[in-house]
Design a protein around this motif. Sequence first.
Motif, mmCIF file in Angstrom:
data_model
loop_
_atom_site.group_PDB
_atom_site.id
_atom_site.type_symbol
_atom_site.label_atom_id
_atom_site.label_comp_id
_atom_site.label_asym_id
_atom_site.label_seq_id
_atom_site.Cartn_x
_atom_site.Cartn_y
_atom_site.Cartn_z
ATOM 1 N N LYS A 104 0.818 -1.151 0.128
ATOM 2 C CA LYS A 104 -0.155 0.053 0.058
ATOM 3 C C LYS A 104 0.799 1.322 0.076
ATOM 4 O O LYS A 104 0.726 2.264 -0.834
ATOM 5 N N GLU A 162 1.189 4.175 -3.067
ATOM 6 C CA GLU A 162 0.853 5.483 -2.948
ATOM 7 C C GLU A 162 2.273 6.226 -3.186
ATOM 8 O O GLU A 162 2.097 7.239 -3.849
ATOM 9 N N SER A 192 2.751 6.380 -7.079
ATOM 10 C CA SER A 192 1.673 7.232 -7.687
ATOM 11 C C SER A 192 2.279 8.723 -7.547
ATOM 12 O O SER A 192 2.218 9.557 -8.422
ATOM 13 N N GLU A 193 2.682 9.072 -6.535
ATOM 14 C CA GLU A 193 3.064 10.471 -6.157
ATOM 15 C C GLU A 193 4.282 10.634 -6.990
ATOM 16 O O GLU A 193 4.701 11.980 -7.731
#
Length: 117
Positions: free
Chosen positions: A67, A71, A74-75
């Motif tokens: 997870k 995240e 993606s950033e």
Amino acid sequence: MSYVESIALKSHRKRSGLIQEDVALLIGAQSASQVSRHESNEREPDLRTAIAYCIIFDAPIRQLLPKLFREIASEVHGRAARLSGKLASADDGLHQSYRIDVLRQVTARIEMFDFTA
């Protein structure tokens, strides 16, 4: 987030045969509750703790903390795309085309990640 993703760290610990108290000692935590919070995704481990988990379970962060990995990926993807666009519209002369190529490689690598695993 899938069920498998939410228990990734816990499943590695269980496969190892260690209990939360053992892992807490190995990562330098005050108590097993810290390990429990990491396993349930209530709290993200700091970098030193994440590396300790990798060492203990001989697994990459991507497997142990999927997870968090997703995240951050993606950033970074979004930032790389924005920076690439900014560089493409400017003429700063600082190896601009090379930097744009590197950023494209970064975004392409992130797009190749299989986040369903």
